[in-house]
Write a protein that holds these residues in place. Structure first.
Motif, PDB file in Angstrom:
ATOM      1  N   ASP A   1       1.346   4.214  -3.154  1.00  0.00           N
ATOM      2  CA  ASP A   1       1.360   5.675  -3.069  1.00  0.00           C
ATOM      3  C   ASP A   1       2.560   6.247  -3.823  1.00  0.00           C
ATOM      4  O   ASP A   1       2.431   7.228  -4.569  1.00  0.00           O
ATOM      5  CB  ASP A   1       1.407   6.128  -1.614  1.00  0.00           C
TER       6      ASP A   1
ATOM      7  N   GLU B   1      -8.532   7.475  -1.265  1.00  0.00           N
ATOM      8  CA  GLU B   1      -8.129   6.404  -0.355  1.00  0.00           C
ATOM      9  C   GLU B   1      -8.830   5.091  -0.677  1.00  0.00           C
ATOM     10  O   GLU B   1      -8.203   4.029  -0.707  1.00  0.00           O
ATOM     11  CB  GLU B   1      -8.424   6.812   1.091  1.00  0.00           C
TER      12      GLU B   1
ATOM     13  N   ALA C   1      -1.448  10.566  -8.951  1.00  0.00           N
ATOM     14  CA  ALA C   1      -1.884  10.418  -7.562  1.00  0.00           C
ATOM     15  C   ALA C   1      -3.243  11.067  -7.320  1.00  0.00           C
ATOM     16  O   ALA C   1      -4.062  10.551  -6.545  1.00  0.00           O
ATOM     17  CB  ALA C   1      -0.831  11.009  -6.623  1.00  0.00           C
TER      18      ALA C   1
ATOM     19  N   ARG D   1       0.844  -1.219   0.000  1.00  0.00           N
ATOM     20  CA  ARG D   1       0.000   0.000   0.000  1.00  0.00           C
ATOM     21  C   ARG D   1       0.872   1.259   0.000  1.00  0.00           C
ATOM     22  O   ARG D   1       0.589   2.232  -0.720  1.00  0.00           O
ATOM     23  CB  ARG D   1      -0.916  -0.052   1.228  1.00  0.00           C
ATOM     24  N   GLU D   2       1.940   1.263   0.788  1.00  0.00           N
ATOM     25  CA  GLU D   2       2.860   2.399   0.789  1.00  0.00           C
ATOM     26  C   GLU D   2       3.551   2.538  -0.563  1.00  0.00           C
ATOM     27  O   GLU D   2       3.730   3.655  -1.080  1.00  0.00           O
ATOM     28  CB  GLU D   2       3.892   2.220   1.894  1.00  0.00           C
TER      29      GLU D   2
ATOM     30  N   ARG E   1      -7.377   3.545  -3.820  1.00  0.00           N
ATOM     31  CA  ARG E   1      -6.039   2.992  -3.576  1.00  0.00           C
ATOM     32  C   ARG E   1      -6.132   1.652  -2.852  1.00  0.00           C
ATOM     33  O   ARG E   1      -5.409   0.700  -3.192  1.00  0.00           O
ATOM     34  CB  ARG E   1      -5.199   3.987  -2.777  1.00  0.00           C
TER      35      ARG E   1
ATOM     36  N   THR F   1       2.400   8.509  -7.391  1.00  0.00           N
ATOM     37  CA  THR F   1       3.061   9.818  -7.450  1.00  0.00           C
ATOM     38  C   THR F   1       4.082   9.854  -8.569  1.00  0.00           C
ATOM     39  O   THR F   1       4.153  10.824  -9.347  1.00  0.00           O
ATOM     40  CB  THR F   1       3.730  10.130  -6.101  1.00  0.00           C
TER      41      THR F   1
END
Length: 236
Positions: free
Chosen positions: A74, A88, A83, A70-71, A91, A78
């Motif tokens: 992100d 949320e 992004a 998940r990190e 994602r 980006t």
């Protein structure tokens, strides 16, 4: 049973690149985004090992792979400049693509043929939750779900392989690590396990330049999982 076969999963049993690209293509299409889904999958996967290395090095405590993915998502959104197109909820939904990856064509037959000769389990960096859901989706019939979470560390740290052997009540010499990645097998061998290799020459796409052949004299070298099961049957 006094023998077990433990498996790398991402790349060895399931085609992560195609699965992630398919999920990305659908997500991009809904938003009118012109982004190469394979480039997106490759970037997301490229974040994988650096994220785990922070845990292996001790600079970060163990967290499950679901959170690292998940990190890393992100970061990838980006890096791709998209992004703002994913809130949320979107994602989190895209992150679940790792639970829905297609198996390679030989996997079901190979696992069925191998099952009479030992216990079968993943020895993956995936969490138990991720492994279980992926097994349901891909039709992977396990006797147990093992791997990074029970060891609280990530491959290729030796404790991950040794914890899997202990969970089955076996010594490392009674367990064979099956993987399409030479680095994985080298670590398993150093921990005292047997080793079995077959290549997945398109795991990283058409330009793949690694893990195309065995780099050491592994205990078993096969064309695919079905061939590996045949070799085990002939030796048993």
């Amino acid at each position: 049973m006094d023998r077990a076969f433990i498996f790398d999963v991402f790349g060895t049993l399931v085609d992560w690149r195609q699965g992630i690209a398919d999920a990305a293509r659908e997500a991009f299409g809904c938003r009118g985004l012109s982004v190469d889904p394979y480039a997106f999958a490759d970037h997301w996967r490229a974040c994988y090992d650096p994220a785990m290395e922070r845990v292996r090095s001790g600079s970060r405590g163990y967290v499950p792979l679901d959170l690292l993915h998940r990190e890393n998502l992100d970061q990838t959104l980006t890096a791709m400049g998209i992004a703002d197109a994913f809130d949320e909820a979107a994602r989190n939904a895209l992150n679940r693509a790792w639970e829905c990856l297609p198996p390679w064509p030989d996997v079901h037959q190979g696992m069925d043929r191998l099952r009479p000769f030992g216990l079968l389990a993943p020895c993956s960096n995936a969490s138990i939750a991720l492994s279980a859901r992926l097994a349901r989706f891909a039709g992977l019939r396990w006797d147990a779900v093992l791997g990074a979470e029970i060891a609280q560390d990530y491959k290729p740290r030796p404790e991950v392989y040794l914890a899997a052997a202990r969970a089955f009540g076996l010594g490392p010499e009674q367990v064979v690590m099956v993987a399409a990645h030479n680095r994985d097998l080298a670590a398993a061998r150093a921990a005292g396990l047997g080793t079995a290799f077959f290549a997945r020459p398109t795991e990283y796409g058409p330009g793949q330049d690694r893990d195309l052949k065995p780099e050491e004299d592994w205990d078993l070298v096969a064309r695919d999982l079905a061939d590996l099961a045949g070799q085990v049957a002939r030796r048993s």
